[in-house]
Structures are given as structure tokens and as C-alpha cells.
Design an enzyme around this catalytic site. Structure first.
Site, PDB file in Angstrom:
ATOM      1  N   LEU A  17      30.999  43.430  38.465  1.00  0.00           N
ATOM      2  CA  LEU A  17      32.012  44.171  37.722  1.00  0.00           C
ATOM      3  C   LEU A  17      31.897  43.915  36.226  1.00  0.00           C
ATOM      4  CD1 LEU A  17      35.189  43.535  39.937  1.00  0.00           C
ATOM      5  CD2 LEU A  17      33.547  45.409  40.084  1.00  0.00           C
ATOM      6  N   VAL A  60      34.039  29.279  31.541  1.00  0.00           N
ATOM      7  CA  VAL A  60      35.448  29.612  31.320  1.00  0.00           C
ATOM      8  C   VAL A  60      36.393  28.468  31.658  1.00  0.00           C
ATOM      9  CG1 VAL A  60      35.041  32.073  31.664  1.00  0.00           C
ATOM     10  CG2 VAL A  60      35.767  30.662  33.619  1.00  0.00           C
ATOM     11  N   TYR A 161      41.392  31.477  47.315  1.00  0.00           N
ATOM     12  CA  TYR A 161      41.126  32.701  46.553  1.00  0.00           C
ATOM     13  C   TYR A 161      42.409  33.506  46.333  1.00  0.00           C
ATOM     14  CZ  TYR A 161      38.853  37.096  45.246  1.00  0.00           C
ATOM     15  OH  TYR A 161      38.456  38.245  44.585  1.00  0.00           O
TER      16      TYR A 161
END
Length: 255
Positions: A17, A60, A161
Site C-alpha cells: 500500500l 518508525v 493486530y
């Protein structure tokens, strides 16, 4: 929000993505900095990067790595206007199984990448965006985060998740309210089952079974459709503080 002659950051920008979104933003005239881990960037170094996209090694989950990456973007000639958080991981493990209790380190890692990493990039980028000159409408930028339909319909084995993506959903409105005074919008996209490189590794039969569960259209989502939605969010200045599902009306079954 105009994209021409601006800078954009896309995390997880070397594949899936993120890569599709980075290319789409670049085609609209933005200078895009695709943040990703070294291994992910190395995997695409032999290929031609889309015009207008630069790969930057950033973790990140590491505040200093993110701060350095964003500082490099902010030092460039174009004002930072767009941030899209696509970086994420999705290991599967049950809360309790025959192998024992869910590994706490795994749970913490998933939350660290998917939720804390998203917050880290958003917050540090917002600091730089807030220092830019606003446009005629008082806008300075927009952040698009990525959740998942698992935030609402988490399946067996998705406790970590789903927790992390549920956190991204919950972050959306308060972050939008916090950043409103700086002219920064915050939106979240919750994709369904997308045809990412990870999904391409499974059999066609398995993919067909997944596609059959999507009401309409009965297929897997294309990363390009995610990227188009990002462009629509950037373009529509009145979209703020909301989560948009892109899933063909899918509601995930328990397994």
C-alpha cells in the site's frame, strides 16, 4: 490541499500500500519520501524508483530515527504537507493455545510498530508541518493513518493486530481535535483484504476463497484503490477526524 510543489512522507513506502501511495502522490506533483526499513529498501534498490520518490531508511519505532528522517524532509525546498502511515506488521497468535500464552514480546512489537509507530511519525511530522505557512484556507497539512477492518472484526489469532489497529481508530478523532489549531487534518483508512505482496505469496485457491467472502465486488482490494482514497482525502478539505473502511462491505468471520 494542493500537492504540487509540496513534500509528502509515506511510511512503509517501499512495498504494498505504501509503495502504491508514494507513486500516486508523486504523480500529482509531490516530492515523496518513502520511509522504510533497510531490508525493505534493499529489496527494491535494483528496481527503478518511481519519479519523484526517494527512499529513506527510517524505523518508525525509533523516535530518533523518525526525527532525523522528518528533519531531512523539512530541510528540503518543499513544505511538508502530507503524511501517510502505512508501515505495519501482522503476525498471528492466539491469546491461549496448545503452545501456551500469547508471547508478550510479540504483542508489544505489533503494538509498537502499528500503533506507537503511527503516533510517533504523526506527532513528530505535525511539529514540522505546524511550522509551515498555511494556505489561504488556513490549512497546513493532512495525516492519513492506516487501521484495518480487523479493528472492528478481529479474527482468531489477531488479538495483537486488532488491538493495534483499534488503537489507530481510537487515535483518529482526538488527534484531529488536537491538531486542528495548527491547520492539520487527521484521517484513517481501514482496508479490508488487499492484494499486497504478502497476499500474493499464498495460493490462488486461498485468495479465491477470501475474495468469495467479499459481498461486492467479490475480489481482493487493489493497492491502487487505497492510493486513490488517500488522494481523495488530501483533496477534500472537509474530511477530518473520521475512519473510512475500504472493504467491499466485508465483515470478517471469526476465522
Amino acid at each position: 490541499m494542493e500537492l504540487a510543489r509540496t513534500a509528502a512522507i509515506v511510511t512503509g513506502g517501499a512495498s504494498g500500500l505504501g509503495a502504491e501511495t508514494a507513486a500516486a502522490l508523486a504523480r500529482q506533483g509531490a516530492r515523496v519520501y518513502a520511509f522504510d526499513l533497510k531490508d525493505s529498501i534493499d529489496a527494491v534498490r535494483g528496481t527503478t524508483a518511481p519519479a519523484g520518490v526517494e527512499y529513506v531508511e527510517v524505523d518508525v519505532t525509533d523516535a530518533e530515527s523518525v526525527r532525523a528522517g522528518i528533519a531531512g524532509v523539512a530541510a528540503g525546498p518543499e513544505p511538508l504537507r502530507v503524511v501517510v502511515n502505512c508501515a505495519g506488521i501482522a503476525p498471528s497468535e492466539r491469546v491461549l493455545s496448545r503452545r501456551g500464552v500469547h508471547n508478550l514480546d510479540t504483542y508489544a512489537k505489533v503494538v509498537g510498530v502499528n500503533l506507537i509507530g503511527t503516533f510517533n511519525v504523526m506527532a513528530l511530522a505535525a511539529e514540522q508541518i505546524a511550522a509551515t505557512t498555511p494556505d489561504a484556507q488556513g490549512q497546513r497539512g493532512v495525516v492519513v493513518n492506516t487501521a484495518s477492518v480487523a479493528a472492528y472484526d478481529g479474527q482468531i489469532g489477531q488479538a495483537a493486530y486488532a488491538s493495534s489497529k483499534g488503537g489507530v481508530v481510537g487515535l483518529t478523532l482526538p488527534a484531529a481535535r488536537d491538531l486542528a489549531q495548527h491547520g492539520i487534518r487527521v484521517m484513517t483508512i481501514a482496508p479490508g483484504i488487499m492484494l499486497t505482496p504478502m497476499m500474493e505469496t499464498v495460493s490462488e485457491e486461498f485468495r479465491a476463497g477470501l475474495a468469495a467472502g467479499v459481498p461486492f465486488p467479490s475480489r481482493l482490494g487493489d493497492p491502487g484503490e487505497y492510493a486513490k482514497l488517500v488522494l481523495s482525502i488530501v483533496d477534500n478539505d472537509y474530511l477530518n477526524g473520521e475512519v473510512i473502511r475500504i472493504d467491499g462491505a466485508l465483515r470478517m468471520a471469526p476465522r
